[in-house]
Design an enzyme around this catalytic site. Structure first.
Site, PDB file in Angstrom:
ATOM      1  N   HIS A 100       0.840  -1.200   0.000  1.00  9.09           N
ATOM      2  CA  HIS A 100       0.000   0.000   0.000  1.00  9.09           C
ATOM      3  C   HIS A 100       0.871   1.244   0.000  1.00  9.09           C
ATOM      4  CE1 HIS A 100      -4.076   1.816   1.329  1.00  9.09           C
ATOM      5  NE2 HIS A 100      -3.254   2.836   1.064  1.00  9.09           N
ATOM      6  N   GLY A 113      -9.753   8.036  -1.627  1.00 11.51           N
ATOM      7  CA  GLY A 113     -10.361   9.353  -1.486  1.00 11.51           C
ATOM      8  C   GLY A 113     -11.177   9.379  -0.202  1.00 11.51           C
ATOM      9  N   GLU A 135     -10.878   3.380   7.606  1.00 10.17           N
ATOM     10  CA  GLU A 135      -9.833   4.352   7.937  1.00 10.17           C
ATOM     11  C   GLU A 135     -10.499   5.569   8.569  1.00 10.17           C
ATOM     12  OE1 GLU A 135      -8.059   6.190   4.506  1.00 10.17           O
ATOM     13  OE2 GLU A 135      -6.319   6.957   5.602  1.00 10.17           O
ATOM     14  N   ASP A 143       1.704   3.980   2.892  1.00 13.65           N
ATOM     15  CA  ASP A 143       0.650   4.864   2.382  1.00 13.65           C
ATOM     16  C   ASP A 143       1.263   5.983   1.542  1.00 13.65           C
ATOM     17  OD1 ASP A 143      -2.009   5.270   1.964  1.00 13.65           O
ATOM     18  OD2 ASP A 143      -2.404   6.333   3.834  1.00 13.65           O
TER      19      ASP A 143
HETATM   20  O1  LIG Z   1      -4.931   7.096   3.116  1.00 11.68           O
HETATM   21  C1  LIG Z   1      -5.623   7.429   2.145  1.00 11.68           C
HETATM   22  N1  LIG Z   1      -6.964   7.260   2.202  1.00 11.68           N
HETATM   23  C2  LIG Z   1      -7.778   7.557   1.171  1.00 11.68           C
HETATM   24  N2  LIG Z   1      -7.329   8.082   0.014  1.00 11.68           N
HETATM   25  C3  LIG Z   1      -6.000   8.300  -0.089  1.00 11.68           C
HETATM   26  C4  LIG Z   1      -5.107   7.995   0.943  1.00 11.68           C
HETATM   27  N3  LIG Z   1      -3.866   8.335   0.529  1.00 11.68           N
HETATM   28  C5  LIG Z   1      -3.987   8.827  -0.705  1.00 11.68           C
HETATM   29  N4  LIG Z   1      -5.277   8.816  -1.105  1.00 11.68           N
HETATM   30  C6  LIG Z   1      -5.848   9.299  -2.364  1.00 11.68           C
HETATM   31  O2  LIG Z   1      -5.524   8.375  -3.393  1.00 11.68           O
HETATM   32  C7  LIG Z   1      -5.264   9.090  -4.574  1.00 11.68           C
HETATM   33  C8  LIG Z   1      -4.574   8.220  -5.595  1.00 11.68           C
HETATM   34  O3  LIG Z   1      -3.305   7.809  -5.183  1.00 11.68           O
HETATM   35  C9  LIG Z   1      -4.520  10.303  -4.083  1.00 11.68           C
HETATM   36  O4  LIG Z   1      -4.509  11.353  -5.030  1.00 11.68           O
HETATM   37  C10 LIG Z   1      -5.283  10.643  -2.828  1.00 11.68           C
HETATM   38  O5  LIG Z   1      -6.375  11.495  -3.128  1.00 11.68           O
HETATM   39 ZN   LIG Z   2      -3.934   4.788   0.973  1.00 15.61          ZN
END
Ligand SMILES: O=c1[nH]cnc2c1ncn2[C@@H]1O[C@H](CO)[C@@H](O)[C@H]1O
Ligand SMILES: [Zn+2]
EC number: 3.5.4.4
Length: 357
Positions: A17, A174, A204, A293
């Site tokens: 991830h 998102g 989350e 992440d």
């Molecule tokens: O931890 C997270 N939770 C939800 N969405 C995320 C997280 N980290 C990043 N993104 C989202 O995933 C998109 C594509 O990589 C990123 O542009 C961000 O908006």
């Molecule tokens: Zn993520």
């Protein structure tokens, strides 16, 4: 003796991830912004910019955390920038000792200057190829659809179209609250009919209903984060744990949890590393994996996430190997290839570190 950060860097690690647009080098953001005329960066000094990302992401809210991606996505709108960012990602992961990674990004966010979805994917695959070559790392790509948008079916089809040339799965990401995974049920049902793999960000910023939908309605192979599964576990004073039906299902079915400890502190999903649910879930033998992440936003790496867990929970080499084998077992590449990495790379690599004088 507990493993040190330097030793952990030498261990063969597996990362499931990691967001491509959350792992850029600060220097590269500054370069790319200059090249493409992006003038909204908060600062053009790489050191200050790195610090800005870390602080701005540390808000306690996922929505505010996600706002920082405007700047990384903003400079990733050309073929050259996508190739460069992907190549550097593979290089940086290899330098940290990652031997297998699945890196995700959302193609739909990289088309503002006219690239097609196919061109975006091809650029990223090319970058991973360049950056991995000769570095002892294999990088698979996950295509993400944004959960507040309505393009998941298109992105799922894209993932199937590129499945034999480096794309290994699909994801949705998102803001979670208000955007349940069942909004994208048609995409998940299509992927299942195509025998394709997918993970879902769930549990989350929202609780058990999100995890339940991801697994029981959508059929997710893995859970992105999944930390809130602890809401379905009660622990008595003597330490014995009682699992509710959903938590028991997740554990019984060996559903992999892609846990990202530092990111969870920043978005408010966990109060501290020591209190992070990963401690309990590891003790209860859920299929836990350890992930980054967003390396830029969290100023982290696979090795640093492990080092923080070693410090908080006293994990030893056996624990770190257990997390790593869990991750390799849960990867989206074919079984025989996973097995070859476990027996040929991961176990020998850890054995060497464990038995060094
Ligand atoms: O931890 C997270 N939770 C939800 N969405 C995320 C997280 N980290 C990043 N993104 C989202 O995933 C998109 C594509 O990589 C990123 O542009 C961000 O908006
Ligand atoms: Zn993520």
């Amino acid at each position: 003796m507990s493993p040190t950060l330097d030793e952990i860097r030498r261990a063969p690690k597996v990362l499931l991830h990691d967001h491509l647009d959350g792992g850029l080098r600060a220097e590269t953001i500054v370069d790319l912004a200059r090249e493409c005329g992006y003038d909204r960066l908060p600062t053009t000094d790489p050191g200050n910019l790195r610090q800005w990302f870390e602080e701005a992401s540390d808000s306690g809210s996922l929505e505010r955390y996600l706002e920082t991606f405007d700047h990384t996505v903003g400079v990733m709108q050309t073929r050259e920038s996508l190739v460069r960012v992907a190549a550097e990602c593979a290089e940086d992961l290899a330098a940290d000792g990652v031997v297998y990674a699945e890196v995700r990004f959302a193609p739909e966010q990289h088309t503002t200057t006219g690239l097609s979805l196919d061109q975006v994917v091809e650029a990223v695959l090319e970058g991973f190829r360049i950056g991995s070559e000769g570095r002892g790392i294999r990088v698979g790509t996950l295509l993400t659809a944004m959960r507040h948008m309505a393009r998941s079916m298109e992105i799922a089809e894209l993932a199937v179209r590129y499945r034999d040339v480096g794309v290994v799965g699909f994801d949705i990401a998102g803001a979670e609250a208000g955007y349940p995974p069942t909004r994208h049920l048609d995409a998940f049902e299509y992927l299942q009919r195509e025998n394709a793999h997918f993970t879902i960000h769930a549990g989350e910023a929202f609780g058990l209903p999100s995890i339940w939908q991801a697994i029981q309605w959508c059929g997710a192979d893995r859970l992105g984060h999944g930390v809130r599964i602890i809401d379905d576990i009660s622990v008595a004073e003597d330490g014995t744990a009682k699992l509710g039906r959903l938590a028991a299902y997740v554990r019984d079915k060996r559903i992999p949890l892609e846990m990202c400890p530092t990111s969870n502190l920043q978005t408010g999903a966990a109060p501290s590393i020591a209190e992070h649910p990963i401690g309990l879930l590891r003790r209860l033998h859920f299929r836990v994996t350890v992930n980054t992440d967003n390396r830029l936003m969290s100023s982290t790496s696979s090795s640093m996430e492990f080092a923080k867990l070693v410090e908080a929970f006293g994990y030893d080499w056996d624990d770190l190997q257990w997390f790593t084998v869990n991750a390799m077992k849960s990867a989206f590449i074919p079984f025989d290839e996973r097995l070859a990495l476990i027996n040929g790379v991961i176990k020998p690599g850890f054995a060497q570190l464990k038995w060094q004088p």
